[in-house]
Design a protein around this motif. Structure first.
Motif, mmCIF file in Angstrom:
data_model
loop_
_atom_site.group_PDB
_atom_site.id
_atom_site.type_symbol
_atom_site.label_atom_id
_atom_site.label_comp_id
_atom_site.label_asym_id
_atom_site.label_seq_id
_atom_site.Cartn_x
_atom_site.Cartn_y
_atom_site.Cartn_z
ATOM 1 N N GLN A 1 -45.305 -0.204 -16.796
ATOM 2 C CA GLN A 1 -46.595 -0.821 -17.105
ATOM 3 C C GLN A 1 -46.558 -2.321 -16.840
ATOM 4 O O GLN A 1 -47.586 -2.930 -16.552
ATOM 5 C CB GLN A 1 -46.968 -0.562 -18.563
ATOM 6 N N THR A 2 -45.367 -2.910 -16.985
ATOM 7 C CA THR A 2 -45.131 -4.324 -16.698
ATOM 8 C C THR A 2 -43.763 -4.441 -16.046
ATOM 9 O O THR A 2 -42.939 -3.536 -16.146
ATOM 10 C CB THR A 2 -45.138 -5.199 -17.978
ATOM 11 N N ASP B 1 -48.358 -4.937 -7.190
ATOM 12 C CA ASP B 1 -49.495 -5.832 -7.399
ATOM 13 C C ASP B 1 -50.419 -5.350 -8.520
ATOM 14 O O ASP B 1 -51.271 -6.096 -8.971
ATOM 15 C CB ASP B 1 -50.301 -5.989 -6.109
ATOM 16 N N LYS B 2 -50.234 -4.119 -8.975
ATOM 17 C CA LYS B 2 -51.121 -3.575 -10.006
ATOM 18 C C LYS B 2 -50.547 -3.674 -11.416
ATOM 19 O O LYS B 2 -51.162 -3.186 -12.354
ATOM 20 C CB LYS B 2 -51.472 -2.131 -9.679
ATOM 21 N N VAL B 3 -49.365 -4.272 -11.568
ATOM 22 C CA VAL B 3 -48.790 -4.418 -12.903
ATOM 23 C C VAL B 3 -48.595 -5.886 -13.248
ATOM 24 O O VAL B 3 -48.413 -6.733 -12.371
ATOM 25 C CB VAL B 3 -47.447 -3.660 -13.047
ATOM 26 N N GLU B 4 -48.630 -6.149 -14.529
ATOM 27 C CA GLU B 4 -48.432 -7.504 -15.030
ATOM 28 C C GLU B 4 -46.974 -7.912 -14.861
ATOM 29 O O GLU B 4 -46.064 -7.114 -15.097
ATOM 30 C CB GLU B 4 -48.808 -7.553 -16.509
ATOM 31 N N ASP C 1 -47.169 0.384 -6.508
ATOM 32 C CA ASP C 1 -47.820 -0.867 -6.134
ATOM 33 C C ASP C 1 -47.531 -1.936 -7.179
ATOM 34 O O ASP C 1 -48.140 -1.949 -8.249
ATOM 35 C CB ASP C 1 -49.325 -0.643 -5.987
#
Length: 121
Positions: free
Chosen positions: A21-22, A108-111, A106
């Motif tokens: 998720q991160t 770029d889609k996670v914090e 991807d």
């Protein structure tokens, strides 16, 4: 859903139980030079399969085991105690995989969380 990854030459492959998720970017001298983005898991959530061999580097305190592929040189994973309290908790080990090596994921889609390892240790 499980996510697979590997080093460049596929000598080391791994699978994590779910997509992160991160991810964490550490600014310590080692992590910043390697360019890894770490996704942390419980050991039971990670399967690492060295096809040939893996190598490890331990620096300074010798506590954290930094795994890498001796064939292609990719930083693959670390084995570390949990540091969430600021102290090393050896009863709660963690494995961090280099999220840059995850397939079909991807970044770029996670914090991205930044840890100031340069000044913490």
């Amino acid at each position: 859903m499980a996510v697979k990854g590997s080093c460049h030459c596929k000598s080391t492959t791994f699978e994590v139980s779910e997509a992160p998720q991160t991810v964490t970017r550490c600014t310590c001298s080692f992590c910043s030079k390697r360019g890894a983005l770490w996704a942390y898991y419980e050991p039971s959530q990670v399967k690492i399969e060295p096809q040939r061999s893996t190598a490890a580097y331990r620096w300074q305190t010798m506590i954290v085991k930094h795994g890498f592929c001796p064939a292609c040189g990719c930083t693959t994973f670390t084995e570390t105690p949990d540091w969430s309290t600021g102290e090393a908790n050896f009863d709660k080990m963690r494995i961090a995989v280099n999220a840059r090596l995850l397939d079909d994921f991807d970044l770029d889609k996670v914090e991205v969380t930044v840890i100031d390892g340069k000044n913490l240790w």
